[in-house]
Design a protein around this motif. Structure first.
Motif, PDB file in Angstrom:
ATOM      1  N   ASN A 104      23.106 -10.776  10.526  1.00 34.94           N
ATOM      2  CA  ASN A 104      22.649 -11.523   9.308  1.00 34.94           C
ATOM      3  C   ASN A 104      22.321 -10.886   7.792  1.00 34.94           C
ATOM      4  O   ASN A 104      22.369 -11.469   7.003  1.00 34.94           O
ATOM      5  N   GLY A 105      23.424  -9.212   7.876  1.00 32.53           N
ATOM      6  CA  GLY A 105      23.721  -8.679   6.921  1.00 32.53           C
ATOM      7  C   GLY A 105      22.176  -7.660   6.924  1.00 32.53           C
ATOM      8  O   GLY A 105      22.292  -6.836   6.005  1.00 32.53           O
ATOM      9  N   ASP A 106      20.712  -7.923   7.182  1.00 28.01           N
ATOM     10  CA  ASP A 106      20.205  -6.992   6.960  1.00 28.01           C
ATOM     11  C   ASP A 106      20.266  -6.058   7.999  1.00 28.01           C
ATOM     12  O   ASP A 106      21.642  -5.981   8.689  1.00 28.01           O
ATOM     13  N   PHE A 107      19.502  -4.411   8.032  1.00 26.42           N
ATOM     14  CA  PHE A 107      19.300  -3.457   8.937  1.00 26.42           C
ATOM     15  C   PHE A 107      18.400  -3.171   9.398  1.00 26.42           C
ATOM     16  O   PHE A 107      17.353  -4.062   9.876  1.00 26.42           O
ATOM     17  N   GLY A 108      18.425  -3.274  11.295  1.00 23.29           N
ATOM     18  CA  GLY A 108      16.993  -2.506  11.748  1.00 23.29           C
ATOM     19  C   GLY A 108      17.562  -2.059  12.874  1.00 23.29           C
ATOM     20  O   GLY A 108      18.999  -1.026  12.873  1.00 23.29           O
ATOM     21  N   ASN A 109      17.251  -1.865  13.666  1.00 24.87           N
ATOM     22  CA  ASN A 109      16.760  -0.979  14.868  1.00 24.87           C
ATOM     23  C   ASN A 109      17.187   0.532  14.850  1.00 24.87           C
ATOM     24  O   ASN A 109      18.156   1.859  15.534  1.00 24.87           O
ATOM     25  N   PRO A 133      13.450  -5.626   6.032  1.00 24.93           N
ATOM     26  CA  PRO A 133      12.677  -5.433   7.453  1.00 24.93           C
ATOM     27  C   PRO A 133      12.749  -4.261   8.061  1.00 24.93           C
ATOM     28  O   PRO A 133      12.306  -4.107   8.438  1.00 24.93           O
ATOM     29  N   VAL A 134      13.423  -3.982   7.359  1.00 24.18           N
ATOM     30  CA  VAL A 134      13.824  -2.399   8.460  1.00 24.18           C
ATOM     31  C   VAL A 134      12.300  -1.523   8.009  1.00 24.18           C
ATOM     32  O   VAL A 134      12.177  -0.284   8.861  1.00 24.18           O
ATOM     33  N   ASN A 135      11.619  -1.274   6.782  1.00 24.59           N
ATOM     34  CA  ASN A 135       9.988  -0.975   7.244  1.00 24.59           C
ATOM     35  C   ASN A 135       9.489  -0.688   7.740  1.00 24.59           C
ATOM     36  O   ASN A 135       8.723  -0.298   8.256  1.00 24.59           O
ATOM     37  N   GLU A 136       9.376  -2.490   8.325  1.00 24.88           N
ATOM     38  CA  GLU A 136       8.468  -1.985   9.619  1.00 24.88           C
ATOM     39  C   GLU A 136       7.005  -2.928   9.452  1.00 24.88           C
ATOM     40  O   GLU A 136       6.376  -3.488   9.974  1.00 24.88           O
ATOM     41  N   PRO A 180       0.736  -0.884   0.055  1.00 30.11           N
ATOM     42  CA  PRO A 180      -0.165  -0.379  -0.056  1.00 30.11           C
ATOM     43  C   PRO A 180       0.836   1.029   0.574  1.00 30.11           C
ATOM     44  O   PRO A 180       0.043   1.853  -0.059  1.00 30.11           O
ATOM     45  N   ASP A 181       2.121   1.295   0.200  1.00 30.81           N
ATOM     46  CA  ASP A 181       3.104   2.039   0.162  1.00 30.81           C
ATOM     47  C   ASP A 181       4.391   2.120  -0.109  1.00 30.81           C
ATOM     48  O   ASP A 181       4.448   1.132  -0.424  1.00 30.81           O
ATOM     49  N   VAL A 182       5.369   2.792  -0.082  1.00 29.91           N
ATOM     50  CA  VAL A 182       6.443   3.328  -0.462  1.00 29.91           C
ATOM     51  C   VAL A 182       7.038   2.904   0.073  1.00 29.91           C
ATOM     52  O   VAL A 182       7.140   3.217   1.486  1.00 29.91           O
ATOM     53  N   ALA A 183       8.103   1.577  -0.193  1.00 28.62           N
ATOM     54  CA  ALA A 183       8.920   0.614   0.653  1.00 28.62           C
ATOM     55  C   ALA A 183      10.120   0.386   0.330  1.00 28.62           C
ATOM     56  O   ALA A 183      11.031   0.747  -1.359  1.00 28.62           O
ATOM     57  N   LEU A 184      11.617   0.237   0.994  1.00 24.71           N
ATOM     58  CA  LEU A 184      12.507  -0.104   0.639  1.00 24.71           C
ATOM     59  C   LEU A 184      13.226  -1.245   0.069  1.00 24.71           C
ATOM     60  O   LEU A 184      12.542  -2.447   1.196  1.00 24.71           O
ATOM     61  N   PHE A 185      13.821  -1.645  -1.121  1.00 28.55           N
ATOM     62  CA  PHE A 185      13.878  -3.055  -1.199  1.00 28.55           C
ATOM     63  C   PHE A 185      15.836  -2.779  -2.072  1.00 28.55           C
ATOM     64  O   PHE A 185      15.978  -2.065  -1.104  1.00 28.55           O
ATOM     65  N   ALA A 186      15.329  -3.923  -1.781  1.00 29.84           N
ATOM     66  CA  ALA A 186      17.796  -4.786  -1.582  1.00 29.84           C
ATOM     67  C   ALA A 186      17.027  -5.700  -2.377  1.00 29.84           C
ATOM     68  O   ALA A 186      16.933  -6.504  -2.014  1.00 29.84           O
ATOM     69  N   SER A 187      18.070  -6.026  -3.304  1.00 26.31           N
ATOM     70  CA  SER A 187      18.893  -6.843  -4.011  1.00 26.31           C
ATOM     71  C   SER A 187      20.374  -6.564  -3.990  1.00 26.31           C
ATOM     72  O   SER A 187      21.474  -5.850  -3.453  1.00 26.31           O
ATOM     73  N   TYR A 188      21.168  -8.614  -3.389  1.00 29.82           N
ATOM     74  CA  TYR A 188      22.167  -8.277  -2.681  1.00 29.82           C
ATOM     75  C   TYR A 188      23.645  -9.467  -4.315  1.00 29.82           C
ATOM     76  O   TYR A 188      22.685 -10.176  -5.207  1.00 29.82           O
ATOM     77  N   PHE A 189      24.219  -9.109  -4.729  1.00 30.72           N
ATOM     78  CA  PHE A 189      25.670  -9.777  -5.306  1.00 30.72           C
ATOM     79  C   PHE A 189      25.339 -10.889  -4.804  1.00 30.72           C
ATOM     80  O   PHE A 189      26.273 -11.136  -3.436  1.00 30.72           O
ATOM     81  N   GLY A 220       7.601  15.265  12.357  1.00 33.81           N
ATOM     82  CA  GLY A 220       6.853  16.223  11.805  1.00 33.81           C
ATOM     83  C   GLY A 220       6.514  14.866  10.739  1.00 33.81           C
ATOM     84  O   GLY A 220       6.091  13.831  10.485  1.00 33.81           O
ATOM     85  N   GLY A 221       6.324  15.465   8.727  1.00 31.21           N
ATOM     86  CA  GLY A 221       5.952  14.403   8.348  1.00 31.21           C
ATOM     87  C   GLY A 221       6.730  13.580   8.031  1.00 31.21           C
ATOM     88  O   GLY A 221       6.398  12.057   7.868  1.00 31.21           O
ATOM     89  N   ILE A 222       7.856  14.471   7.510  1.00 25.49           N
ATOM     90  CA  ILE A 222       9.322  13.152   6.981  1.00 25.49           C
ATOM     91  C   ILE A 222       9.931  13.145   7.937  1.00 25.49           C
ATOM     92  O   ILE A 222      10.803  13.974   7.448  1.00 25.49           O
ATOM     93  N   ASP A 223      10.875  12.056   8.355  1.00 28.15           N
ATOM     94  CA  ASP A 223      11.782  12.313   9.393  1.00 28.15           C
ATOM     95  C   ASP A 223      13.641  11.661   8.664  1.00 28.15           C
ATOM     96  O   ASP A 223      12.948  10.346   8.369  1.00 28.15           O
ATOM     97  N   LEU A 224      14.518  11.543   8.736  1.00 29.45           N
ATOM     98  CA  LEU A 224      15.740  10.742   8.435  1.00 29.45           C
ATOM     99  C   LEU A 224      15.656  10.109   9.984  1.00 29.45           C
ATOM    100  O   LEU A 224      15.705   9.914  10.929  1.00 29.45           O
ATOM    101  N   TYR A 225      16.332   8.736   8.861  1.00 29.14           N
ATOM    102  CA  TYR A 225      16.483   7.500  10.057  1.00 29.14           C
ATOM    103  C   TYR A 225      18.125   7.326  10.459  1.00 29.14           C
ATOM    104  O   TYR A 225      18.224   7.234   8.953  1.00 29.14           O
ATOM    105  N   LYS A 226      17.828   6.063  10.949  1.00 29.62           N
ATOM    106  CA  LYS A 226      19.748   5.298  10.834  1.00 29.62           C
ATOM    107  C   LYS A 226      19.203   4.056  11.217  1.00 29.62           C
ATOM    108  O   LYS A 226      18.920   4.010  12.734  1.00 29.62           O
ATOM    109  N   ALA A 227      19.530   3.632  10.477  1.00 27.49           N
ATOM    110  CA  ALA A 227      19.600   1.494  10.942  1.00 27.49           C
ATOM    111  C   ALA A 227      20.802   0.926  10.520  1.00 27.49           C
ATOM    112  O   ALA A 227      21.294   1.367   9.739  1.00 27.49           O
ATOM    113  N   THR A 228      21.056   0.394  11.908  1.00 27.92           N
ATOM    114  CA  THR A 228      22.798  -0.321  12.105  1.00 27.92           C
ATOM    115  C   THR A 228      22.396  -1.703  11.421  1.00 27.92           C
ATOM    116  O   THR A 228      21.670  -2.558  11.248  1.00 27.92           O
TER     117      THR A 228
END
Length: 643
Positions: A311-316, A267-270, A246-255, A299-307
């Motif tokens: 397992n190679g994913d980004f979270g927290n 998963p960082v989309n939550e 239903p909305d814009v999300a982050l997708f990942a592709s790995y070599f 506010g409307g859109i904020d900036l976030y940082k994930a670590t």
């Protein structure tokens, strides 16, 4: 870029009783996020009823929610006349601000404050007013950076968010689109790449992203590539299919071995109902920065940082906080290796809509936010900075006036004028003292040049004319040392300060200024007495006077320039007191001089104090005061030269 602001609004519209079929159609379009079509539908109603409240409000909101708030002004003006509320005046103010109609924007914001008692809304409105005031004092962060539209790369559609990785430039574009995005009426966006070397881009070799296939009927944009080139993350959304997310999300592709995997939801989309976009890696790839409208922000859109996790994913994911995030929108992060953090925002003081900013630490360890200035920002959207050579060159994106199409890619370079070079050519002449005569040329003397840091910057032997030439920098302090076997070594300070023209007044790229100086060396002869001038003592006293100290300091310098010599420092009196008294007085005076020199850093073992009293008179039958003064003298002689 503009569709990456978008999320489905549930704004409640007032009911209308006329043009029911058009109203129902327009309502459905608006509520489904088809803002472009909603504007067209309600525009038909305004053709026959220009003051229709619902039509004006829906069109105004459609422009605002599709990131075209600057076009919403006439519709909000109609709305506030019939329904003056906080939101309507506030959004009118934002529309005026986006057009740099600052005085009218302040007036609208002031009126908005009269329709609410909510402290948070009042604070946000005051922030908008203060931002307009602060924007008037913005200075250019890099005043000599020049921005140029990359016309050969841009198209009539949207082209934006370029990043460079492994000799390829990746970017988002509306070219080769197979459908229209209903929110904006513009082609869907896809990912592309072409070969590039810094700012040199092969514009003829642009191709759709080969790592994986662009999908049809949705937007794919804002690509990020890990520093090792093995991970691609991008934003995907706005699908026409009800079965899609239903909305814009982050997708990942790995070599993986032979190629890149099919992109997967991160998963960082939550939450699939949260908007997540504009990703960027930290310089070491251990962190992922992105923009999101998830709950709990500022506010409307904020900036976030994930670590990056094991397992190679980004979270927290962690919100970057109120120093960077505002009640407005922050997106397109770009962390730099030196700790500075670049991003786009319409909430910090700027020139209109999205501007480019940098966050950097101040002297107290806090964060200060700076607008990059008018050579980067405009009243329109300016975003997506990427450095090809930090901080001298790179790309940004903008939909400012005068571009080729919608969003365009611009490149920038540091055009700081090359400083005019001034070389100081110093001729050092070495000579030897010849008693009362004119100093004679002394060849084959070793001459060494030292900088203000005492590091050697050059050295050579003087030629047959006694000359050595050094190239020096303007406005600098130096020390020059000259030495030759059989002579006292000698150092002199030399400065080029104030001896060269102001580079700003020069026309030529290189200007040479020739200067001269001379060093005169004295012969070093064992047991030869050398009289020290102006070494005087008060009557019957041995304490060093200030005028005598000046002369002794010169002897201290000779000893420091000649670390291999040992001297005897002797004191002599006239004949006008007893032999015993004069001998004692001269010894005390000689010792006082030695003690002074030791206090100045000369090793005591290099000095011998000797008082001769009246035993070595120069004028034996002195009668005048001047003749007695000649006999009252302080001398030194070299008594040993260590190998």
């Amino acid at each position: 870029m503009k569709q990456y602001f978008l999320w489905i609004s549930t704004f409640a519209l007032l009911g209308l009783v006329s043009c029911k079929s058009l109203v129902e159609k327009g309502d459905n379009q608006f509520l489904s996020g088809q803002y472009h079509y909603a504007i067209s539908t309600f525009g038909q109603i305004l053709q026959t009823d220009s003051t229709n409240l619902k039509a004006n409000q829906t069109i105004a909101e459609s422009y605002r929610l599709s990131n075209r708030i600057e076009k919403a002004e006439p519709y909000y003006r109609q709305v506030v006349e019939q329904e003056p509320t906080f939101n309507n005046y506030f959004f009118l103010g934002q529309s005026l601000k986006a057009q740099q109609k600052n005085a009218e924007a302040k007036e609208a914001f002031d009126k908005a404050k009269g329709y609410t008692s909510d402290e948070s809304l009042l604070a946000r409105t005051q922030r908008e007013i203060e931002a307009i005031k602060l924007a008037e004092g913005i200075s250019d962060y890099w005043p000599n950076h020049v921005l140029v539209n990359f016309k050969e790369l841009n198209t009539q559609g949207a082209d934006y968010a370029p990043v460079l990785s492994e000799d390829f430039l990746y970017f988002t574009s509306g070219r080769q689109a197979s459908g229209i995005y209903a929110a904006t009426g513009t082609p869907y966006h896809k990912l592309f790449r072409t070969r590039a070397d810094g700012l040199k881009v092969d514009v003829s070799g642009v191709q759709a992203l080969p790592e994986f296939k662009n999908e049809e009927g949705l937007n794919q944009a804002a690509i990020a590539i890990s520093p090792d080139g093995n991970t691609i993350i991008y934003a995907r959304g706005n699908s026409t299919s009800s079965k899609d997310l239903p909305d814009v999300a982050l997708f990942a592709s790995y070599f993986r071995g032979a190629g890149f995997t099919q992109p997967i939801w991160m998963p960082v989309n939550e939450d699939e109902y949260w908007w997540n976009s504009t990703p960027a890696f930290s310089p070491d790839g251990s962190e992922l920065y992105f923009a999101s409208n998830r709950p709990g922000g500022f506010g409307g859109i904020d900036l976030y940082k994930a670590t990056k996790l094991a397992n190679g994913d980004f979270g927290n994911a962690v919100n970057l906080g109120p120093s960077i995030n505002t009640p407005g929108n922050e997106m397109f992060p770009r962390p730099a290796r030196d700790g500075k953090f670049f991003f786009a925002s319409d909430g910090h003081p700027g020139y209109g809509k999205l501007d480019l900013f940098v966050a950097e630490k101040d002297n107290t360890g806090g964060m200060v936010i700076k607008n990059l200035g008018q050579n980067f920002n405009s009243k329109d959207d300016d975003f997506g900075i990427f450095f090809t050579e930090y901080p001298k060159a790179g790309f940004i994106s903008s939909n400012r006036e005068g571009g080729v199409g919608d969003d365009d890619i611009y490149f920038f370079e540091d055009k700081t004028p090359k400083p005019k070079i001034v070389n100081v050519l110093l001729n050092v002449y070495t000579k030897e003292s010849k008693g009362e005569g004119t100093p004679a040329v002394l060849s084959q003397a070793r001459v060494t040049l030292y900088g203000s840091d005492n590091k050697q910057q050059g050295g050579d032997f003087s030629n047959a004319q006694g000359r050595v030439r050094f190239t020096m920098a303007p406005e600098q302090d130096y020390t020059i040392m000259a030495s030759k076997s059989g002579y006292f070594s000698k150092s002199i300070p030399y400065t080029t300060k104030g001896k060269t023209p102001d580079p700003k007044t020069l026309v030529q790229e290189v200007t040479n200024v020739t200067l001269d100086t001379t060093i005169i060396l004295d012969q070093l002869i064992l047991e030869k007495a050398i009289v020290l001038d102006n070494i005087y003592y008060d009557l019957d006293k041995a304490e060093i006077r200030s005028d005598a100290a000046v002369e002794l300091d010169k002897l201290v310098k000779i000893l420091k320039d000649n670390p291999a010599i040992r001297i005897e420092l002797s004191s002599h009196t006239d004949s006008r007191s007893s032999d015993a008294y004069n001998l004692d007085l001269s010894q005390r005076r000689a010792q006082s001089a030695v003690d002074y020199m030791v206090s100045k850093g000369v090793a005591a073992e290099r000095l011998v104090a000797k008082g001769y009293g009246e035993t070595q008179l120069i004028i034996k039958d002195a009668k005048t005061e001047e003749e007695h003064q000649t006999n009252r003298r302080t001398e030194f002689k070299v008594i040993e030269i260590k190998e």
